[in-house]
Design a protein around this motif. Sequence first.
Motif, PDB file in Angstrom:
ATOM      1  N   PHE A 109       0.883  -1.160   0.000  1.00 58.66           N
ATOM      2  CA  PHE A 109       0.000   0.000   0.000  1.00 58.66           C
ATOM      3  C   PHE A 109       0.916   1.203   0.000  1.00 58.66           C
ATOM      4  CE2 PHE A 109      -2.381   3.428   2.056  1.00 58.66           C
ATOM      5  CZ  PHE A 109      -3.513   3.443   1.259  1.00 58.66           C
ATOM      6  N   ARG A 110       0.813   2.043  -1.004  1.00 59.23           N
ATOM      7  CA  ARG A 110       1.795   3.097  -1.213  1.00 59.23           C
ATOM      8  C   ARG A 110       1.137   4.479  -1.208  1.00 59.23           C
ATOM      9  NH1 ARG A 110       3.804   5.461  -5.947  1.00 59.23           N
ATOM     10  NH2 ARG A 110       5.867   6.343  -5.718  1.00 59.23           N
ATOM     11  N   PRO A 111       1.184   5.183  -0.060  1.00 58.97           N
ATOM     12  CA  PRO A 111       0.745   6.577  -0.056  1.00 58.97           C
ATOM     13  C   PRO A 111       1.713   7.436  -0.873  1.00 58.97           C
ATOM     14  CG  PRO A 111       1.004   5.705   2.175  1.00 58.97           C
ATOM     15  CD  PRO A 111       1.641   4.736   1.242  1.00 58.97           C
ATOM     16  N   THR A 112       1.502   8.718  -0.883  1.00 60.04           N
ATOM     17  CA  THR A 112       2.322   9.609  -1.711  1.00 60.04           C
ATOM     18  C   THR A 112       3.581  10.061  -0.979  1.00 60.04           C
ATOM     19  OG1 THR A 112       1.003  11.486  -0.943  1.00 60.04           O
ATOM     20  CG2 THR A 112       0.352  10.449  -3.015  1.00 60.04           C
ATOM     21  N   MET A 113       4.079   9.239  -0.048  1.00 56.43           N
ATOM     22  CA  MET A 113       5.284   9.616   0.681  1.00 56.43           C
ATOM     23  C   MET A 113       6.502   9.636  -0.244  1.00 56.43           C
ATOM     24  SD  MET A 113       7.008   7.866   4.056  1.00 56.43           S
ATOM     25  CE  MET A 113       5.689   8.407   5.124  1.00 56.43           C
ATOM     26  N   PHE A 114       6.546   8.712  -1.178  1.00 59.36           N
ATOM     27  CA  PHE A 114       7.683   8.613  -2.067  1.00 59.36           C
ATOM     28  C   PHE A 114       7.239   8.898  -3.491  1.00 59.36           C
ATOM     29  CE2 PHE A 114       8.489   5.565   1.390  1.00 59.36           C
ATOM     30  CZ  PHE A 114       9.621   6.152   1.923  1.00 59.36           C
ATOM     31  N   GLU A 115       7.816   9.924  -4.093  1.00 56.15           N
ATOM     32  CA  GLU A 115       7.449  10.301  -5.440  1.00 56.15           C
ATOM     33  C   GLU A 115       8.600  10.002  -6.393  1.00 56.15           C
ATOM     34  OE1 GLU A 115       4.649  11.240  -6.561  1.00 56.15           O
ATOM     35  OE2 GLU A 115       3.599  11.507  -4.674  1.00 56.15           O
ATOM     36  N   PRO A 116       8.349   9.243  -7.476  1.00 55.03           N
ATOM     37  CA  PRO A 116       9.424   8.926  -8.413  1.00 55.03           C
ATOM     38  C   PRO A 116      10.136  10.153  -8.964  1.00 55.03           C
ATOM     39  CG  PRO A 116       7.514   7.560  -8.844  1.00 55.03           C
ATOM     40  CD  PRO A 116       7.099   8.570  -7.810  1.00 55.03           C
ATOM     41  N   SER A 117       9.426  11.285  -9.087  1.00 53.01           N
ATOM     42  CA  SER A 117      10.035  12.479  -9.653  1.00 53.01           C
ATOM     43  C   SER A 117      11.170  13.022  -8.795  1.00 53.01           C
ATOM     44  CB  SER A 117       8.972  13.569  -9.847  1.00 53.01           C
ATOM     45  OG  SER A 117       8.397  13.933  -8.609  1.00 53.01           O
ATOM     46  N   LYS A 118      11.214  12.654  -7.528  1.00 52.58           N
ATOM     47  CA  LYS A 118      12.262  13.130  -6.632  1.00 52.58           C
ATOM     48  C   LYS A 118      13.539  12.307  -6.762  1.00 52.58           C
ATOM     49  CE  LYS A 118       9.010  14.944  -3.200  1.00 52.58           C
ATOM     50  NZ  LYS A 118       8.549  14.860  -1.799  1.00 52.58           N
ATOM     51  N   ARG A 119      13.481  11.226  -7.482  1.00 58.52           N
ATOM     52  CA  ARG A 119      14.646  10.367  -7.629  1.00 58.52           C
ATOM     53  C   ARG A 119      15.485  10.807  -8.818  1.00 58.52           C
ATOM     54  NH1 ARG A 119      14.790   7.909  -2.691  1.00 58.52           N
ATOM     55  NH2 ARG A 119      12.641   7.487  -2.091  1.00 58.52           N
ATOM     56  N   ARG A 120      16.735  10.449  -8.787  1.00 57.55           N
ATOM     57  CA  ARG A 120      17.669  10.953  -9.788  1.00 57.55           C
ATOM     58  C   ARG A 120      17.879  10.031 -10.981  1.00 57.55           C
ATOM     59  NH1 ARG A 120      20.586  15.404  -8.521  1.00 57.55           N
ATOM     60  NH2 ARG A 120      20.288  16.232  -6.430  1.00 57.55           N
ATOM     61  N   GLY A 121      17.499   8.796 -10.876  1.00 60.38           N
ATOM     62  CA  GLY A 121      17.766   7.900 -11.989  1.00 60.38           C
ATOM     63  C   GLY A 121      16.959   6.626 -11.912  1.00 60.38           C
ATOM     64  N   THR A 122      17.149   5.793 -12.901  1.00 56.89           N
ATOM     65  CA  THR A 122      16.368   4.569 -13.041  1.00 56.89           C
ATOM     66  C   THR A 122      17.103   3.378 -12.451  1.00 56.89           C
ATOM     67  OG1 THR A 122      15.308   5.379 -15.052  1.00 56.89           O
ATOM     68  CG2 THR A 122      15.325   2.995 -14.717  1.00 56.89           C
ATOM     69  N   VAL A 123      16.352   2.544 -11.755  1.00 52.77           N
ATOM     70  CA  VAL A 123      16.850   1.248 -11.311  1.00 52.77           C
ATOM     71  C   VAL A 123      16.459   0.229 -12.381  1.00 52.77           C
ATOM     72  CG1 VAL A 123      16.722  -0.561  -9.557  1.00 52.77           C
ATOM     73  CG2 VAL A 123      16.653   1.851  -8.868  1.00 52.77           C
ATOM     74  N   LEU A 124      17.446  -0.412 -12.958  1.00 48.87           N
ATOM     75  CA  LEU A 124      17.205  -1.443 -13.955  1.00 48.87           C
ATOM     76  C   LEU A 124      17.350  -2.803 -13.294  1.00 48.87           C
ATOM     77  CD1 LEU A 124      16.768  -2.363 -16.907  1.00 48.87           C
ATOM     78  CD2 LEU A 124      19.250  -2.202 -17.210  1.00 48.87           C
ATOM     79  N   VAL A 125      16.297  -3.621 -13.376  1.00 42.88           N
ATOM     80  CA  VAL A 125      16.322  -4.957 -12.785  1.00 42.88           C
ATOM     81  C   VAL A 125      16.431  -5.970 -13.918  1.00 42.88           C
ATOM     82  CG1 VAL A 125      15.142  -6.624 -11.318  1.00 42.88           C
ATOM     83  CG2 VAL A 125      14.943  -4.177 -10.823  1.00 42.88           C
ATOM     84  N   ILE A 126      17.479  -6.773 -13.850  1.00 43.41           N
ATOM     85  CA  ILE A 126      17.761  -7.776 -14.878  1.00 43.41           C
ATOM     86  C   ILE A 126      17.683  -9.157 -14.238  1.00 43.41           C
ATOM     87  CG2 ILE A 126      19.522  -8.660 -16.466  1.00 43.41           C
ATOM     88  CD1 ILE A 126      20.704  -5.856 -16.583  1.00 43.41           C
ATOM     89  N   CYS A 127      17.136 -10.118 -14.962  1.00 45.45           N
ATOM     90  CA  CYS A 127      17.243 -11.495 -14.492  1.00 45.45           C
ATOM     91  C   CYS A 127      17.680 -12.388 -15.628  1.00 45.45           C
ATOM     92  CB  CYS A 127      15.971 -11.999 -13.831  1.00 45.45           C
ATOM     93  SG  CYS A 127      14.623 -12.411 -14.933  1.00 45.45           S
ATOM     94  N   ALA A 128      18.385 -13.471 -15.254  1.00 47.99           N
ATOM     95  CA  ALA A 128      18.978 -14.349 -16.248  1.00 47.99           C
ATOM     96  C   ALA A 128      17.935 -15.186 -16.971  1.00 47.99           C
ATOM     97  CB  ALA A 128      20.021 -15.250 -15.584  1.00 47.99           C
ATOM     98  N   GLY A 129      17.011 -15.782 -16.203  1.00 43.26           N
ATOM     99  CA  GLY A 129      16.008 -16.646 -16.808  1.00 43.26           C
ATOM    100  C   GLY A 129      14.651 -16.476 -16.177  1.00 43.26           C
ATOM    101  N   THR A 130      13.648 -17.077 -16.770  1.00 44.24           N
ATOM    102  CA  THR A 130      12.287 -16.968 -16.261  1.00 44.24           C
ATOM    103  C   THR A 130      12.174 -17.493 -14.834  1.00 44.24           C
ATOM    104  OG1 THR A 130      11.495 -17.263 -18.524  1.00 44.24           O
ATOM    105  CG2 THR A 130       9.879 -17.511 -16.766  1.00 44.24           C
TER     106      THR A 130
END
Length: 251
Positions: A109-130
């Motif tokens: 449950f995510r209130p508006t405490m954390f706004e993506p616009s305040k962050r400086r960059g993207t977290v890229l999540v990679i996985c090897a296989g399904t």
Amino acid sequence: MDKSKLSHLLTQVQKGNCSVDEALAHLQHFPAESMTNACIDHQRSLRTGIPEVIYGASKTAEQVIDIASAMLKHNNPVLATRINQEKAEHILRVLPEFRYSNDAQMLHFRPTMFEPSKRRGTVLVICAGTSDVPVAEEASLTAHCLGNPVNRLYDVGVAGLHRLFNRQDELRSATVIIVAAGMEGALPSVVGGMVSCPVIAVPTSVGYGASFGGIAALLGMLNSCAPGVAVVNIDNGFGAACMADAINRLE
């Protein structure tokens, strides 16, 4: 209560718009609230930037409901990890405002405490296989709920490395990269040799007998020849996302 809300409360007291008694009512459970089955650290985000999170694997649905309800009273964001579908269905009947991800095994449950616009960059999540997707999704959803822009790049393991080479623009545009892999755990080393940003490796408990439940991947990642690769515990997508969030909050 995060820093901005505490600062606002103190400013209102200073201006005379809020009495000391009213302020004390807001802070009555500062810094923690003792319950029958838990002691909730409501102010953790004030100290660390990351709120307390419910580890749900060993808790009953009723315990998760009680803890989450207490956190909601303080308008804290709520994340619950390692929640299976049966337990989630029970919880959602009582707390229908929550959302559940079966892939990540998480309630949030995510209130508006954390706004993506305040962050400086993207977290890229990679996985090897399904087979690594559940761990990758735990990392992705955690990072998203903490306010980070998240991109996903799945099923690009070393058995078909050309799949990764075709996505170099996404690799190089990320601020932090999380890489989940099982088997021999080689993928974080490959990624670490291609990018300049921090790489957080997550060994998964995926593989045949000699993978030893992820220990082979863990040792492979700890012995990475690529500089700039850090390693978290086996299947710990949540911990990897918290580390990525901490890096992404740096000035």
